[in-house]
Design a protein around this motif. Structure first.
Motif, mmCIF file in Angstrom:
data_model
loop_
_atom_site.group_PDB
_atom_site.id
_atom_site.type_symbol
_atom_site.label_atom_id
_atom_site.label_comp_id
_atom_site.label_asym_id
_atom_site.label_seq_id
_atom_site.Cartn_x
_atom_site.Cartn_y
_atom_site.Cartn_z
ATOM 1 N N LEU A 123 4.545 12.217 3.584
ATOM 2 C CA LEU A 123 4.192 12.968 4.773
ATOM 3 C C LEU A 123 3.951 14.421 4.003
ATOM 4 O O LEU A 123 4.966 14.966 3.515
ATOM 5 C CB LEU A 123 5.398 13.153 5.696
ATOM 6 N N VAL A 124 2.918 14.819 4.417
ATOM 7 C CA VAL A 124 2.342 16.314 3.930
ATOM 8 C C VAL A 124 2.268 17.186 5.171
ATOM 9 O O VAL A 124 1.640 16.976 6.086
ATOM 10 C CB VAL A 124 0.897 16.138 3.129
ATOM 11 N N GLY A 125 2.975 17.993 5.104
ATOM 12 C CA GLY A 125 3.123 19.115 6.344
ATOM 13 C C GLY A 125 3.961 20.472 5.788
ATOM 14 O O GLY A 125 4.835 20.347 5.047
ATOM 15 N N ARG A 126 3.746 21.579 6.382
ATOM 16 C CA ARG A 126 4.592 22.713 6.123
ATOM 17 C C ARG A 126 5.915 22.408 6.498
ATOM 18 O O ARG A 126 6.409 21.623 7.342
ATOM 19 C CB ARG A 126 4.106 23.926 7.026
ATOM 20 N N ILE A 127 7.010 23.243 5.558
ATOM 21 C CA ILE A 127 8.413 23.001 5.997
ATOM 22 C C ILE A 127 8.723 23.372 7.190
ATOM 23 O O ILE A 127 8.191 24.481 7.863
ATOM 24 C CB ILE A 127 9.165 23.759 4.757
ATOM 25 N N LEU A 178 1.015 -1.171 0.061
ATOM 26 C CA LEU A 178 -0.030 -0.149 -0.020
ATOM 27 C C LEU A 178 0.942 1.292 0.026
ATOM 28 O O LEU A 178 2.012 1.409 0.599
ATOM 29 C CB LEU A 178 -0.793 -0.044 1.244
ATOM 30 N N ARG A 179 0.469 2.288 -0.809
ATOM 31 C CA ARG A 179 1.011 3.625 -0.767
ATOM 32 C C ARG A 179 0.160 4.496 0.476
ATOM 33 O O ARG A 179 -1.041 4.676 0.319
ATOM 34 C CB ARG A 179 1.069 4.329 -1.888
ATOM 35 N N LEU A 180 0.874 4.912 1.429
ATOM 36 C CA LEU A 180 0.326 5.809 2.490
ATOM 37 C C LEU A 180 0.568 7.183 2.317
ATOM 38 O O LEU A 180 1.790 7.719 2.463
ATOM 39 C CB LEU A 180 0.698 5.278 3.779
ATOM 40 N N THR A 181 -0.599 7.942 2.411
ATOM 41 C CA THR A 181 -0.213 9.474 2.706
ATOM 42 C C THR A 181 -0.809 9.802 3.867
ATOM 43 O O THR A 181 -1.749 9.689 4.085
ATOM 44 C CB THR A 181 -0.796 10.193 1.455
ATOM 45 N N VAL A 182 -0.045 10.638 4.631
ATOM 46 C CA VAL A 182 -0.301 11.045 5.952
ATOM 47 C C VAL A 182 -0.194 12.766 6.000
ATOM 48 O O VAL A 182 0.913 13.468 5.665
ATOM 49 C CB VAL A 182 0.649 10.451 7.124
ATOM 50 N N PHE A 183 -1.430 13.182 6.336
ATOM 51 C CA PHE A 183 -1.496 14.907 6.602
ATOM 52 C C PHE A 183 -1.018 14.977 8.104
ATOM 53 O O PHE A 183 -1.947 14.513 8.835
ATOM 54 C CB PHE A 183 -2.644 15.544 5.987
ATOM 55 N N GLY A 184 -0.148 16.087 8.152
ATOM 56 C CA GLY A 184 0.288 16.274 9.708
ATOM 57 C C GLY A 184 1.779 15.896 9.932
ATOM 58 O O GLY A 184 2.349 14.971 9.402
ATOM 59 N N THR A 185 2.272 16.538 11.017
ATOM 60 C CA THR A 185 3.583 16.191 11.794
ATOM 61 C C THR A 185 3.586 15.956 13.137
ATOM 62 O O THR A 185 4.680 15.976 13.456
ATOM 63 C CB THR A 185 4.476 17.311 10.891
ATOM 64 N N GLY A 186 2.366 16.063 13.640
ATOM 65 C CA GLY A 186 2.537 15.836 15.184
ATOM 66 C C GLY A 186 2.381 14.265 15.509
ATOM 67 O O GLY A 186 2.713 13.416 15.007
ATOM 68 N N PRO A 187 1.976 14.182 16.902
ATOM 69 C CA PRO A 187 2.233 12.840 17.600
ATOM 70 C C PRO A 187 1.225 11.755 16.921
ATOM 71 O O PRO A 187 1.437 10.641 16.727
ATOM 72 C CB PRO A 187 1.969 13.152 19.038
ATOM 73 N N GLN A 188 -0.024 12.462 16.212
ATOM 74 C CA GLN A 188 -0.860 11.420 15.765
ATOM 75 C C GLN A 188 -0.534 10.951 14.399
ATOM 76 O O GLN A 188 -0.678 10.012 13.956
ATOM 77 C CB GLN A 188 -2.329 12.161 15.777
ATOM 78 N N ALA A 189 0.215 11.943 13.427
ATOM 79 C CA ALA A 189 0.642 11.797 12.390
ATOM 80 C C ALA A 189 1.548 10.494 12.499
ATOM 81 O O ALA A 189 1.879 9.509 11.832
ATOM 82 C CB ALA A 189 1.216 12.874 11.776
ATOM 83 N N ARG A 190 2.614 10.801 13.348
ATOM 84 C CA ARG A 190 3.758 9.774 13.613
ATOM 85 C C ARG A 190 3.052 8.449 14.208
ATOM 86 O O ARG A 190 3.376 7.347 13.531
ATOM 87 C CB ARG A 190 4.477 10.143 14.805
#
Length: 325
Positions: free
Chosen positions: A167-171, A138-150
Motif C-alpha cells: 500500500l503506497v500512501g502518505r503516512i 501475484l504481487r499487488l501494489t496499490v497507490f492510494g488509501t481511500g475507498p477505491q484503494a480498499r
C-alpha cells in the motif's frame, strides 16, 4: 392531492438499497456481468457519455444508460472541500427503472455502487491483460488509501492468489487503518510512502492507481515488462497518475476511444505529446471478446474513467441479488 397520472402506488414496490445491501453482491458477480454485457454485443463507443454541471461547491455528474428491459441514471456530486469536512468527495444515488412500464424499481446508494463497479471494471481488465503464463501468486501494489484503494485490494484478493500487498500512501491514520483491515487475510501487507515506492513498483505484477493525483505517481521505467497497470483515479483530461515512459512502453487498453479522448488525462496528455497514437489504443471490448490479441513485449496499461453502462449492468445485478435475498 395526488396526481392521478403519477400515483403514489407506483412506488410501493421500489427497493431502497443501502451500502450494506450493495455489499451482498460479490465482486465476481459484477465482473462476470460486465464481461457478459460486452460479449453480448454492448458497444461502449455507442453508449451515452456522462455529462457534468458546475455547482457552487463542485460538480454534478449525470450518468444515464439503457439496456434490455432496464434503464437507470446515476447522479453524483463531487465536492472537493468535503475532505476537510470529513465527508466523502463523491456522493450520490442510482435510480433503476424496469419493464415496459419503466417502473421505478430501486434507489441504490450511488457511492457504494461506484465502489463496486469501478474495481469490477478494473478486475475485468486484469482478468484479460494478465499474461497467460502467469501461474504463481501475484504481487499487488496499490497507490492510494481511500475507498477505491480498499475496494481494489479486496477485489484482487477475492479473484486472484496474492502473495503480498504493498500500500503506497502518505503516512496517516487512514493508511494504517487500511493496512490493518487486511491483517486477517493471511497475505502480508507492506506500507510505504510515495517517495519510497520504487521497490513496490519494481516487484509488482499488478499495480492499481486509485488516487486523486494530478501528476505521475512513479517512474514508468521501473514497471516489469509483464506487469499490468490499472489507472482509475482521474477522469479529467488535465490530470494523470502514470507517466509518458509507461505509456510509451505499454500496450494501452481503454474503456472506449471516445470516452478516453474526453476524460482520460493519462492518455490525452501523451496523445498530445506524440508519445502514443490513437490507433495504438485498444478498446477493452475488443480484448474481452477476443477480437484483438495483445502481443507481448511490455507492460499492459488499462485506463478507466467510469461509464454509465457499467453502473447499469452492475446496478441490475445488485437489484437482482437484493430481490433474491
Amino acid at each position: 392531492m395526488t396526481d392521478p397520472t403519477f400515483p403514489a402506488a407506483s412506488f410501493a414496490g421500489m427497493r431502497l438499497i443501502s451500502e450494506d445491501a450493495v455489499a451482498e453482491t460479490s465482486i465476481r458477480v459484477a465482473v462476470d456481468a460486465l464481461e457478459a454485457a460486452l460479449r453480448d454485443g454492448l458497444d461502449p463507443e455507442r453508449e451515452t457519455p456522462r455529462s457534468r454541471m458546475s455547482t457552487q461547491a463542485g460538480e454534478l455528474l449525470i450518468m444515464p444508460a439503457i439496456r434490455g428491459g432496464y434503464s437507470g441514471c446515476k447522479l453524483l456530486s463531487s465536492t472537493p472541500d468535503n475532505t476537510r469536512r470529513g465527508l466523502p468527495l463523491i456522493q450520490g444515488v442510482f435510480v433503476l427503472f424496469e419493464g415496459p412500464g419503466q417502473r421505478p424499481a430501486a434507489l441504490i446508494d450511488g457511492t457504494a455502487l461506484t465502489n463496486l463497479r469501478t474495481p469490477a471494471v478494473s478486475a475485468l481488465a486484469v482478468r484479460h491483460l494478465l499474461p497467460g503464463t502467469t501461474g504463481d501468486p501475484l504481487r499487488l501494489t496499490v497507490f492510494g488509501t481511500g475507498p477505491q484503494a480498499r475496494a481494489h485490494v479486496e477485489a484482487m484478493l477475492a479473484l486472484h492468489e496474492i502473495s503480498e500487498v504493498s500500500l503506497v500512501g502518505r503516512i496517516s491514520p487512514r493508511r494504517d487503518r487500511l493496512a490493518a483491515r487486511f491483517d486477517g487475510t493471511g497475505v502480508p501487507v507492506r506500507v510505504c510512502d510515495p517517495g519510497s515506492s520504487n521497490e513496490a513498483v519494481m516487484r509488482a505484477d499488478v499495480i492499481c492507481c486509485c488516487t486523486s493525483a494530478s501528476t505521475p505517481l512513479f517512474d514508468g521505467a521501473l514497471v516489469k515488462d509483464d506487469a499490468v497497470v490499472v489507472a482509475i483515479g482521474s477522469h479529467s483530461p488535465g490530470r494523470r497518475e502514470v507517466d509518458d515512459r509507461l505509456v510509451a512502453r505499454s500496450r494501452v487498453v481503454v474503456e472506449s476511444l471516445a470516452n478516453t479522448r474526453q476524460e482520460a488525462g493519462d492518455i490525452v496528455i501523451p496523445l498530445a505529446a506524440g508519445v502514443v497514437r490513437e490507433e495504438d489504443l485498444c478498446p477493452l471490448r475488443d480484448v474481452v471478446t477476443g477480437r484483438t490479441q495483445l502481443p507481448g513485449g511490455g507492460p499492459r496499461l488499462f485506463k478507466g474513467t467510469g461509464m454509465p453502462w457499467q453502473d447499469l449492468v452492475v446496478g441490475v445485478e445488485i437489484y437482482r441479488t437484493h430481490l433474491a435475498r
